[in-house]
Design a protein around this motif. Sequence first.
Motif, PDB file in Angstrom:
ATOM      1  N   ILE A 162      66.347  12.102  94.000  1.00 28.47           N
ATOM      2  CA  ILE A 162      66.179  10.949  93.117  1.00 28.47           C
ATOM      3  C   ILE A 162      65.839   9.970  93.917  1.00 28.47           C
ATOM      4  CG2 ILE A 162      67.606   9.205  92.204  1.00 28.47           C
ATOM      5  CD1 ILE A 162      67.200  11.822  90.431  1.00 28.47           C
ATOM      6  N   VAL A 163      66.330   9.682  95.265  1.00 27.66           N
ATOM      7  CA  VAL A 163      65.819   8.646  96.162  1.00 27.66           C
ATOM      8  C   VAL A 163      64.269   8.818  96.550  1.00 27.66           C
ATOM      9  CG1 VAL A 163      66.327   7.712  98.531  1.00 27.66           C
ATOM     10  CG2 VAL A 163      68.140   8.458  97.113  1.00 27.66           C
ATOM     11  N   TRP A 164      63.842   9.829  96.878  1.00 27.53           N
ATOM     12  CA  TRP A 164      62.557  10.184  97.049  1.00 27.53           C
ATOM     13  C   TRP A 164      61.579   9.924  95.769  1.00 27.53           C
ATOM     14  CZ3 TRP A 164      58.872  13.657  94.990  1.00 27.53           C
ATOM     15  CH2 TRP A 164      57.489  13.779  95.841  1.00 27.53           C
ATOM     16  N   LEU A 165      62.075  10.317  94.807  1.00 29.92           N
ATOM     17  CA  LEU A 165      61.325  10.063  93.386  1.00 29.92           C
ATOM     18  C   LEU A 165      61.233   8.617  93.302  1.00 29.92           C
ATOM     19  CD1 LEU A 165      62.090  12.930  91.129  1.00 29.92           C
ATOM     20  CD2 LEU A 165      60.029  12.441  92.071  1.00 29.92           C
ATOM     21  N   ALA A 166      62.250   7.882  93.285  1.00 31.71           N
ATOM     22  CA  ALA A 166      62.372   6.326  93.129  1.00 31.71           C
ATOM     23  C   ALA A 166      61.617   5.505  94.211  1.00 31.71           C
ATOM     24  CB  ALA A 166      63.737   5.890  93.331  1.00 31.71           C
ATOM     25  N   ASN A 181      70.753  13.950  95.190  1.00 30.71           N
ATOM     26  CA  ASN A 181      70.746  12.602  95.388  1.00 30.71           C
ATOM     27  C   ASN A 181      69.459  12.275  96.447  1.00 30.71           C
ATOM     28  OD1 ASN A 181      71.423   9.700  95.773  1.00 30.71           O
ATOM     29  ND2 ASN A 181      72.583  10.245  97.554  1.00 30.71           N
ATOM     30  N   GLY A 182      69.112  13.132  97.358  1.00 30.57           N
ATOM     31  CA  GLY A 182      67.985  12.993  97.996  1.00 30.57           C
ATOM     32  C   GLY A 182      66.503  13.191  97.263  1.00 30.57           C
ATOM     33  N   PRO A 194      67.380   4.143  97.870  1.00 31.87           N
ATOM     34  CA  PRO A 194      66.330   3.410  96.885  1.00 31.87           C
ATOM     35  C   PRO A 194      66.101   2.261  97.175  1.00 31.87           C
ATOM     36  CG  PRO A 194      67.310   5.077  95.366  1.00 31.87           C
ATOM     37  CD  PRO A 194      68.134   4.877  96.675  1.00 31.87           C
ATOM     38  N   ARG A 195      65.235   1.177  97.609  1.00 36.11           N
ATOM     39  CA  ARG A 195      65.075  -0.015  97.965  1.00 36.11           C
ATOM     40  C   ARG A 195      65.589  -0.794  96.533  1.00 36.11           C
ATOM     41  NH1 ARG A 195      60.867   2.022 100.454  1.00 36.11           N
ATOM     42  NH2 ARG A 195      60.809   1.634 102.944  1.00 36.11           N
ATOM     43  N   GLY A 215      76.393  13.814  97.926  1.00 33.76           N
ATOM     44  CA  GLY A 215      75.528  12.526  97.590  1.00 33.76           C
ATOM     45  C   GLY A 215      75.678  11.389  98.278  1.00 33.76           C
ATOM     46  N   VAL A 216      77.070  11.063  98.736  1.00 31.79           N
ATOM     47  CA  VAL A 216      77.374   9.795  99.267  1.00 31.79           C
ATOM     48  C   VAL A 216      76.988  10.119 100.860  1.00 31.79           C
ATOM     49  CG1 VAL A 216      79.426   8.497 100.141  1.00 31.79           C
ATOM     50  CG2 VAL A 216      79.329   9.094  97.637  1.00 31.79           C
TER      51      VAL A 216
END
Length: 135
Positions: free
Chosen positions: A91-95, A88-89, A32-33, A23-24
């Motif tokens: 979650i970031v994409w969804l956010a 993590n990818g 996410p922004r 994840g890191v």
Amino acid sequence: MSDVINTTLINEGLLAVAGLFGGVSVSFFWQPRRLQQHSRFIAGVIIGSISMCAAFALGGFTARWLKIDLNESDLTLGLGYIVGAMSNGLIVWLANFFRRHEQQDIFDVAGELKKRVSRESVPTLATNSRNKNEE
């Protein structure tokens, strides 16, 4: 009996640690922004906890699905890294997706998704029909 429990705990710990590194490693390139408005420490804690929890929770299921033996530590570490990076990818994409569409109505977002799906599937159908016509 306690030997089996110790082995299981060690394997789950390896999954979680490898998920943290997965994840890191993704978060160095893609965050996410909204997460960028927090301090780096808080962002690291959020990303690390998501990755570790996903690897811990989904690692055993994924290992069974892929028929991987978690008693082999190299496979356990690789699986944990991949699950942590993918979680993590995702979650970031969804956010980022929800941030882009937060001012829109749910029907507008659904219509946009429907257009994208139909636009991506139409060329495939057109190529198949051309191939059938050429034969």
